[in-house]
Design a protein around this motif. Structure first.
Motif, PDB file in Angstrom:
ATOM      1  N   MET A 103      33.177  29.176  67.089  1.00 35.09           N
ATOM      2  CA  MET A 103      33.067  30.638  67.165  1.00 35.09           C
ATOM      3  C   MET A 103      33.708  31.222  65.922  1.00 35.09           C
ATOM      4  SD  MET A 103      32.120  33.199  69.097  1.00 35.09           S
ATOM      5  CE  MET A 103      32.260  33.095  70.882  1.00 35.09           C
ATOM      6  N   ILE A 104      32.956  32.075  65.221  1.00 32.52           N
ATOM      7  CA  ILE A 104      33.517  32.747  64.040  1.00 32.52           C
ATOM      8  C   ILE A 104      33.705  34.230  64.359  1.00 32.52           C
ATOM      9  CG2 ILE A 104      33.044  33.431  61.647  1.00 32.52           C
ATOM     10  CD1 ILE A 104      31.439  30.923  61.312  1.00 32.52           C
ATOM     11  N   GLU A 105      34.892  34.733  64.088  1.00 32.44           N
ATOM     12  CA  GLU A 105      35.134  36.167  64.282  1.00 32.44           C
ATOM     13  C   GLU A 105      34.541  36.920  63.092  1.00 32.44           C
ATOM     14  OE1 GLU A 105      36.509  37.574  67.010  1.00 32.44           O
ATOM     15  OE2 GLU A 105      36.501  35.520  67.810  1.00 32.44           O
ATOM     16  N   VAL A 106      33.681  37.860  63.331  1.00 38.43           N
ATOM     17  CA  VAL A 106      33.051  38.591  62.224  1.00 38.43           C
ATOM     18  C   VAL A 106      33.736  39.949  62.034  1.00 38.43           C
ATOM     19  CG1 VAL A 106      30.914  39.582  61.342  1.00 38.43           C
ATOM     20  CG2 VAL A 106      30.859  37.409  62.582  1.00 38.43           C
ATOM     21  N   LYS A 107      33.775  40.728  63.107  1.00 43.01           N
ATOM     22  CA  LYS A 107      34.471  42.020  63.109  1.00 43.01           C
ATOM     23  C   LYS A 107      34.066  42.937  61.960  1.00 43.01           C
ATOM     24  CE  LYS A 107      38.476  40.902  65.849  1.00 43.01           C
ATOM     25  NZ  LYS A 107      39.472  39.859  65.821  1.00 43.01           N
ATOM     26  N   GLU A 108      32.784  43.218  61.862  1.00 43.31           N
ATOM     27  CA  GLU A 108      32.339  44.149  60.819  1.00 43.31           C
ATOM     28  C   GLU A 108      31.440  45.217  61.407  1.00 43.31           C
ATOM     29  OE1 GLU A 108      31.176  43.173  56.905  1.00 43.31           O
ATOM     30  OE2 GLU A 108      31.980  41.131  57.040  1.00 43.31           O
ATOM     31  N   GLU A 109      31.534  46.404  60.803  1.00 43.81           N
ATOM     32  CA  GLU A 109      30.629  47.489  61.174  1.00 43.81           C
ATOM     33  C   GLU A 109      29.233  47.156  60.655  1.00 43.81           C
ATOM     34  OE1 GLU A 109      31.069  50.198  62.890  1.00 43.81           O
ATOM     35  OE2 GLU A 109      33.215  49.865  63.209  1.00 43.81           O
TER      36      GLU A 109
END
Ligand code: GTP
Ligand code: MG
Ligand code: ZN
Lengths: 223, 116
Positions: free
Chosen positions: A6-12
Motif C-alpha cells: 500500500m502506498i500513501e499518495v495523499k494528493e489533491e
C-alpha cells in the motif's frame, strides 16, 4: 506471488490546475488586473450582462473580455462590436475552462493594461465549478426562468461564488420563483455570497452590480 | 461532463507515485470524493480504464469513498450530515431551524494505492 503493497499518495486531484490557477492569479495581481470568472447555465444572460457592464464602465475602468464557447464566435463578436477588446477561446468540446486555457486567453489579448478582465465561461452550472480559472472573483448568474431550485441541484457552483446575480427579474411576476426560499438555501451553502437581483432587459439592479464591481476593482488596484 | 480531465489528472499523479516506488502494477486506487461532486463512480472508472490503457495503472480499480455532506447549524451549532445535495435544506435535527452552513462535502483527494 508478489506481495501487494500500500502506498500513501495523499494528493489533491486538482493540484495541477490549482497550481496554474494560482500562477495566473498572482501574475494578474502584479499587473493590477482583476480577473472575474462569470458562470451560468446557457442563456441566463452572461453576454447581455457583459455588454451592460461595459457600457456602465466606459471611461472609468479599462475592460477586456475572454469568451469561451464550445463552437461559435458569436459572443466574442457581439462584445467586440461594442469596441471592447475580446478574445474567443474555443474549448474544443470541453464543458469548462481550466487555468491553462485562461493563460492562452491572456496571451491572445495583446494589451496588458486592463483594470478588469471578465471571462464568460462555458454555459453550464456543473463543470466550471470544479475548475479554478485563476480568477480573483467568481460570479454566477441564475435567471428567473430557470427556477428557484437550482441551488439544490448545483450546490457546488453556488458554494464557490462571491456574487450571485439573479437575472431576468422582469419575469418574476409571470413565475412562481420564490426569491426568499432561494436566498435561504444559497446563504446556507455560502454565507459570504452577495446576492443582487437584476434585469439586463430593464436595467434594474445593474447599478448595484456595477457599484460592487467598481468598489472591488478600486480595492484590488490599491492592494 | 468533466470525468476526462479529472481521470487524466488522477492517472498522472498515480504514475508519478508508481515511478518513485518501483511499482510494476497498480491494483487499486483509493479516492475520496465529496458528495457535492456530481462525478459518477461508474463513469470515472470507464474513463480511467480508457486513459490508463498501456500504462502501469491499466486495469486498476478505483475505490471511491464518498465523503459526506456535513452541515453546521447556525442556531445551535449541531453538526449533521445529509446524503445528497438536494437535502441541504432539511431542518436541523436538534433544534429544527433551517439555517446551517456547509462544512464539508467538496473533497477531491487521492488517498493511497495498492500496488505490486
Ligand atoms: N427578459 C429578459 N431577457 C433577458 C435578460 N437578460 C438576457 N435576456 C435574454 O436572454 C437571452 C440569452 O442571453 P445571453 O446574454 O445571450 O445569455 P448567455 O448566458 O450569454 O448565453 P450563452 O452564451 O448562449 O450561454 C437573450 O435573448 C437575451 O436578450 C433579462 O434580464 N430579461
Ligand atoms: Mg453568451
Ligand atoms: Zn440547530
Amino acid at each position: 506471488m508478489d506481495d501487494v503493497r500500500m502506498i500513501e499518495v495523499k494528493e489533491e486531484i486538482m493540484a495541477d490546475n490549482n497550481q496554474v490557477a494560482a500562477g495566473v492569479r498572482e501574475r494578474l495581481r502584479l499587473q493590477k488586473t482583476m480577473l472575474v470568472n462569470l458562470m451560468s447555465s446557457p442563456g441566463s444572460g452572461k453576454t447581455s450582462l457583459i455588454l451592460k457592464t461595459a457600457q456602465a464602465l466606459k471611461g472609468s475602468i479599462k475592460l477586456g473580455v475572454i469568451e469561451a464557447d464550445i463552437e461559435s464566435k458569436v459572443d466574442a463578436e457581439k462584445v467586440a462590436a461594442q469596441g471592447i477588446p475580446a478574445v474567443q477561446l474555443r474549448t474544443g468540446g470541453f464543458c469548462h475552462l481550466d487555468a491553462t486555457m485562461v493563460t492562452q486567453g491572456l496571451e491572445a489579448l495583446d494589451k496588458k493594461d486592463f483594470d478588469l478582465l471578465i471571462i464568460e465561461n462555458v454555459g453550464n452550472l456543473v463543470c466550471p465549478a470544479e475548475f479554478d480559472t485563476g480568477a480573483h472573483k467568481n460570479v454566477m448568474i441564475l435567471s428567473v426562468p430557470e427556477g428557484d431550485d437550482k441551488p439544490l441541484k448545483y450546490p457546488l457552483m453556488f458554494s464557490i461564488c462571491d456574487v450571485l446575480l439573479v437575472n431576468k427579474i422582469d419575469y418574476l411576476s409571470l413565475s412562481d420563483f420564490d426569491m426568499a426560499a432561494m436566498r435561504k438555501i444559497v446563504l446556507a451553502l455560502n454565507p459570504e455570497i452577495k446576492i443582487i437581483e437584476i434585469s439586463c432587459k430593464t436595467g434594474a439592479g445593474i447599478s448595484d452590480w456595477v457599484d460592487w464591481l467598481k468598489k472591488e476593482v478600486t480595492a484590488f488596484r490599491r492592494a | 461532463m468533466h470525468e476526462l480531465p479529472v481521470t487524466e489528472s488522477i492517472l498522472k499523479i498515480v504514475l508519478a507515485h508508481a515511478e518513485k516506488n518501483d511499482v510494476r502494477r497498480v491494483m487499486t486506487i483509493g479516492l475520496q470524493v465529496g458528495r457535492l461532486s456530481d462525478l459518477e463512480d461508474e463513469w470515472m472508472q470507464r474513463y480511467f480504464d480508457y486513459v490508463s490503457r498501456g500504462t502501469l495503472a491499466e486495469g486498476a480499480k478505483l475505490q471511491i469513498e464518498r465523503m459526506p455532506i456535513r452541515l453546521e447549524c447556525n442556531a445551535c451549532a449541531e453538526t449533521y450530515t445529509v446524503d445528497a445535495a438536494n437535502q441541504i435544506d432539511i431542518p436541523c435535527p436538534n433544534c429544527g431551524k433551517k439555517d446551517a452552513k456547509l462544512i464539508s462535502g467538496r473533497e477531491y483527494f487521492i488517498k493511497n494505492m495498492e500496488v505490486i
